[in-house]
Scaffold this active site. Structure first.
Site, PDB file in Angstrom:
ATOM      1  N   LYS A  55       0.877  -1.139   0.043  1.00 22.33           N
ATOM      2  CA  LYS A  55       0.013  -0.068  -0.088  1.00 22.33           C
ATOM      3  C   LYS A  55       0.807   1.168  -0.070  1.00 22.33           C
ATOM      4  CE  LYS A  55      -1.934   1.841   3.966  1.00 22.33           C
ATOM      5  NZ  LYS A  55      -1.737   3.221   3.956  1.00 22.33           N
ATOM      6  N   ASN A  56       1.817   1.236   0.938  1.00 25.62           N
ATOM      7  CA  ASN A  56       2.631   2.481   1.044  1.00 25.62           C
ATOM      8  C   ASN A  56       3.772   2.835  -0.076  1.00 25.62           C
ATOM      9  OD1 ASN A  56       0.976   2.888   3.346  1.00 25.62           O
ATOM     10  ND2 ASN A  56       2.949   2.651   4.795  1.00 25.62           N
ATOM     11  N   CYS A  63      -6.153   8.126   8.612  1.00 23.10           N
ATOM     12  CA  CYS A  63      -6.582   7.728   9.902  1.00 23.10           C
ATOM     13  C   CYS A  63      -6.148   8.616  11.261  1.00 23.10           C
ATOM     14  CB  CYS A  63      -5.669   6.628  10.380  1.00 23.10           C
ATOM     15  SG  CYS A  63      -5.958   5.036   9.424  1.00 23.10           S
ATOM     16  N   ARG A  91      -0.532  14.629  12.839  1.00 21.00           N
ATOM     17  CA  ARG A  91      -0.033  14.453  11.413  1.00 21.00           C
ATOM     18  C   ARG A  91      -0.002  15.878  10.695  1.00 21.00           C
ATOM     19  NH1 ARG A  91      -1.888   8.641   9.287  1.00 21.00           N
ATOM     20  NH2 ARG A  91       0.209   8.558   8.624  1.00 21.00           N
ATOM     21  N   ASP A 145       3.832   1.074  12.144  1.00 21.67           N
ATOM     22  CA  ASP A 145       2.469   0.500  11.786  1.00 21.67           C
ATOM     23  C   ASP A 145       2.457  -1.026  12.153  1.00 21.67           C
ATOM     24  OD1 ASP A 145       1.848   2.472  10.315  1.00 21.67           O
ATOM     25  OD2 ASP A 145       2.405   1.864   8.357  1.00 21.67           O
ATOM     26  N   ARG A 178      -9.342  -0.308   4.170  1.00 26.24           N
ATOM     27  CA  ARG A 178      -8.170   0.705   3.591  1.00 26.24           C
ATOM     28  C   ARG A 178      -6.931   0.195   3.176  1.00 26.24           C
ATOM     29  NH1 ARG A 178      -8.009   6.322   6.717  1.00 26.24           N
ATOM     30  NH2 ARG A 178      -6.618   6.581   4.678  1.00 26.24           N
TER      31      ARG A 178
END
Ligand code: UD1
Length: 420
Positions: A25-26, A119, A124, A307, A399
């Site tokens: 994903k990242n 999220c 952030r 994570d 997600r």
């Protein structure tokens, strides 16, 4: 985010067998954003079919790109890109959409976007992204919640990041690729996803060196070319599947992984008592009947990934002994522990530290996911709980995980989906 589904998980099964890891994903998100830099057609393979990549594709289409998707293959035709503004409703759906700013500035010399969503795991901010842009001579103005970036030419410069932010490093790389002169990013993030972005951009014709170290050098080029590229495997999904098996005392042969990216996680699993064998693109794990407690401190790569923090905490809830976990990256990443406590976990939070006292067994319950990794942690906790646990709000989990329920079921778990 629309909330409409739950997992019903019957705990108690020992997981065993063979599984595989999907694309990262990242890595996919910045690479999808980077396709905008090429005034042409880019083919990507191994892109996971998850909510976040769907949002990124929606944004690319909204900007004027033609995007086709067949399973894990995505073709982006960015010749027709017209807009430089990312609509607020799409920006709110996913924080990583901020990564498009660097790519849009690189290609169109302008970008407009609102403050990003994502999220809820802390403040952030994006100050480091904006400071890097300013270093490159980009003008930034803010009004009515929007940030406008413009410039005539990107001029390569020195950029020093106060903190090795993954997103700020990627944005600085993307903005510099088509600039004039040389950009040097110091105190850059060293995550494998940054190396994947460098490899992708270089295949397109960029001139970047140093990704994977704390100094990245980007020599501007005038033009990029059409290519095909295979995205790296998802190291967090890999860690999640290994932990799921470990907590049930099972064994797994996990394929399509890069074991090198998993070193900090594999080392902790070994400390927990797991036997691990690494092969070229495979990890074989054999778990003990009961895991041992371990201490963890999250750090930028190559440290233990933030994570994976929630995932490890969830499996340490039933380990033998007391574990001390320290979260050093995000300041609000323990929300999910309240839900674990409702299942009988003994966790005390003191600032950035979680003290996890192992209990013999967790108990079934109804719990709610509130973010992606915290949601996955609840799934793992449910695998060993006695009876049926309902994990609500699985949209958060979707997600970032492709078919997590199916993959776990193929190893012997009992998970069904309930749509509300
Ligand atoms: C990326 C990952 C995310 C992972 C995180 C840390 C993607 C799509 N997401 O997120 O899964 O948890 O790296 O490994 O790749 N910060 C600032 N100012 C900024 C930017 C960041 O203060 O301008 C702070 C953040 O609040 C946080 C820390 O820096 O405390 C790390 O953030 P960063 O590395 O930027 O994470 P993301 O790129 O958002």
């Amino acid at each position: 985010m629309k909330l409409c589904g739950s997992y019903i998980i019957t705990g108690g099964n020992r997981l065993e067998g063979e599984s595989y890891v999907s694309g990262s994903k990242n890595a996919s998100l910045p690479i999808l954003a980077a396709t905008v830099l090429n005034n042409g057609i880019t083919k990507l393979y191994n892109v996971p079919n998850i909510h976040d990549t769907k949002v990124m594709i929606e944004i690319l289409r909204n900007l004027g790109c033609k995007v086709k998707r067949v399973r894990d293959k995505i073709v982006v035709d960015a010749r027709g890109i017209k807009k430089h503004e990312i609509p607020e409703e799409l920006m709110r759906k996913m924080r990583s959409s901020v990564i498009l700013a660097g790519a849009l500035i690189g290609r169109l010399k302008k970008a407009t976007f609102s403050c990003p969503g994502g999220c809820d795991i802390g403040a952030r901010p994006i100050d480091l992204h904006l400071k890097a842009f300013e270093n490159l001579g980009i003008n930034i103005s803010k009004n009515t919640g929007y940030i406008h970036c413009t410039c005539d030419t990107i001029i390569g410069e020195k950029i020093h990041l106060d903190f090795p932010s993954v997103g700020a490093t990627e944005n600085a790389m993307l903005a510099s690729v088509l600039g004039k002169g040389t950009t040097v990013i110091s105190n850059a993030a060293m995550e494998p996803e940054i190396v994947d972005l460098q490899n992708f951009l270089n295949k397109m014709g960029a001139k970047i060196t140093g990704a994977g170290t704390n100094e990245i050098t980007i020599q501007g080029v005038q033009k990029l070319k059409d290519i095909g590229y295979q995205v790296m495997p998802d190291r967090i999904e890999a860690g999640t599947l290994l932990c799921a098996v470990a907590t049930t005392g099972g064994n797994i042969t996990l394929k399509k992984v890069n074991p090198e990216h998993l070193t900090p996680v594999l080392e902790k699993l070994k400390e927990c008592g797991c036997k691990i064998q690494e092969e070229k693109e495979t990890v074989i794990l054999e778990a003990p009947k009961k895991l041992k407690a371990v201490d963890i401190k999250t750090m930028p790569y190559p440290g233990f990934p933030t994570d994976m923090q929630a995932i490890l905490v969830s499996i340490l809830c039933t380990a033998k002994g007391t574990s001390i976990v320290t979260e050093n990256i995000f300041e609000n990443r323990y929300k999910y522990t309240n839900e674990l406590k409702r299942m009988g976990a003994k966790i005390t939070i003191e600032g950035r530290t979680a003290i996890v006292k192992g209990v013999r067994k967790l108990t079934k319950g109804v719990v709610e996911a509130a973010d992606l990794r915290g949601g996955a942690a609840l799934v793992l906790a449910s695998l060993t709980a006695n009876g049926k646990t309902k994990v609500k709000n699985i949209e958060y989990i979707l997600r970032g995980y492709e078919n997590l329920d199916e993959k776990l079921n193929s190893l012997g778990a009992k998970i069904t989906k309930e749509v509300e």
